[in-house]
Design an enzyme around this catalytic site. Structure first.
Site, short mmCIF file in Angstrom:
data_model
loop_
_atom_site.label_atom_id
_atom_site.label_comp_id
_atom_site.label_asym_id
_atom_site.label_seq_id
_atom_site.Cartn_x
_atom_site.Cartn_y
_atom_site.Cartn_z
N ALA A 276 0.85 -1.19 0.00
CA ALA A 276 0.00 0.00 0.00
C ALA A 276 0.88 1.24 0.00
CB ALA A 276 -0.93 0.00 1.21
N ALA B 197 3.48 7.46 3.85
CA ALA B 197 4.37 6.30 3.92
C ALA B 197 4.00 5.24 2.90
CB ALA B 197 4.33 5.70 5.33
N ASP C 65 -8.04 6.77 15.46
CA ASP C 65 -8.46 6.24 14.16
C ASP C 65 -8.90 4.79 14.30
OD1 ASP C 65 -9.00 6.62 11.45
OD2 ASP C 65 -7.06 5.85 10.82
#
Length: 366
Positions: free
Chosen positions: A14, A19, A136
């Site tokens: 990903a 990042a 999150d």
């Protein structure tokens, strides 16, 4: 195949605004260890603001050692590469598992079990001397192993109490005060977990995720749809309402208190349905959800690869068996999300007035 110090980067999984994530391995004494490497993008590694955010993630994550938290066990810098290494979970994330069959979730008992395990992770983080807030908690950040273990991942935008403001997170799970960029505390995690619990049963998003503006507006106002009594029993609905109250003062005061309420619900459900243990049922649910991948799950690793293990550090190995290792990042790649961040996620840059002095970074010897 590229290398990063002692790690071999097998393939990208990903890529986000800050990042890049890779499936990686390290060979030690003839044994292959698979792990996940999160590397700060090179264009970000030269910016002190992003370097500080990444270092904070590493420092906070490495301080959290608890069975329901995905462990981060290595952090370093080699030239312009700044990275952290974390355990590779043999399983799937809750979000993609629910997405396999939209509108069809898990039983209230299983949803409560997953939530209580997440409560254990949050309670550990919240009770740290630094009072770490995740900020999150989403279904994508809840990982389930094929054996029915539950782990909370990605403390990438975690904060400590007193430094927890700004609209950081995923709007579909944000408490109103978080979406409005007001000062927050651990109760924003309670709110988000309430949404995760709700979605686990109904099998779809509580807030719309296709209309970004509508999702953000709903998060700021605290608007939520009514709970469907045909899908969610009153005992669990009461927990969800308590966790997702607009007023933080009306929510559970701690993850431990929410866990106690969930435990009581689980006891009543288990008395009504005394079948296999919840973890065993969860493992079976996950395998059924991903039935189209069963052949891959049972296929042995190539002989040249050696035994595959997951591990916390160089001294503690845990045999993972011969099944193909899977992770949340691999799930994203499977679904064509490589290089595509979630459409309803907003992660703002570090505040412009943040101290921009360079920060020392540990340098690894190659």
């Amino acid at each position: 195949m590229s290398t990063l110090g002692r790690y071999e980067l097998l393939r990208p999984l990903a890529r986000g605004g800050m990042a890049e994530v890779y499936l990686a391995r390290r060979r030690v004494a003839g044994v292959e260890k698979r792990l996940v490497i999160k590397r700060l993008r090179k264009d970000r590694s030269r910016d002190p603001r992003f370097l500080e955010l990444f270092m904070r993630e590493a420092q906070l994550s490495m301080s959290l050692v608890q069975q329901n938290i995905v462990p981060v066990f290595d952090f370093g810098r080699i030239g312009d590469d700044v990275f952290l290494a974390m355990e590779h979970i043999d399983g799937k994330d809750l979000g993609s598992s629910l997405a396999k069959d939209r509108g069809s979730g898990m039983s209230p008992l299983l949803a409560a079990f997953v939530a209580v395990e997440c409560c254990q992770a949050l309670d550990h983080a919240h009770r740290r001397p630094e009072n770490v807030i995740h900020r999150d908690v989403t279904t994508r950040n809840v990982l389930i192993s094929w054996d029915g273990e539950v782990k909370l991942a990605d403390f990438g935008i975690a904060a400590v109490v007193g430094d927890a403001s700004g609209a950081l997170g995923t709007p579909g799970y944000m408490a109103p005060e978080q979406a409005r960029a007001e000062p927050t505390d651990a109760r924003v995690d309670i709110y988000a977990l309430g949404i995760v619990l709700w979605e686990s049963v109904i099998g779809e998003h509580v807030r719309p995720s296709t209309d970004r503006a509508a999702t953000i507006a709903a998060a700021k106002s605290g608007e939520l749809p009514p709970i469907d009594p045909e899908l969610i029993p009153e005992g669990l609905a009461t927990i969800i309402r308590h966790a997702t109250a607009n007023d933080p003062g009306e929510r559970y005061s701690s993850a431990r208190n929410m866990a106690e309420a969930l435990d009581n619900f689980l006891l009543s459900e288990r008395a009504r349905d005394p079948g296999p243990a919840p973890a065993q049922r969860l493992a079976e649910w996950l395998k059924q959800r991903w039935a189209d991948a069963r052949d891959e799950l049972s296929a042995p690793m190539p002989a040249a690869a050696g035994a595959v293990v997951s591990f916390l550090d160089d001294g503690v190995d845990k045999i993972g068996g011969s099944r193909t290792m899977r992770s949340i990042a691999e799930t994203a790649a499977d679904e064509g999300e490589l290089d595509t961040p979630p459409p309803h996620q907003i992660i703002e840059d570090a505040p412009a007035d943040r101290d921009s002095r360079p920060i020392p970074v540990v340098t690894m010897q190659t």
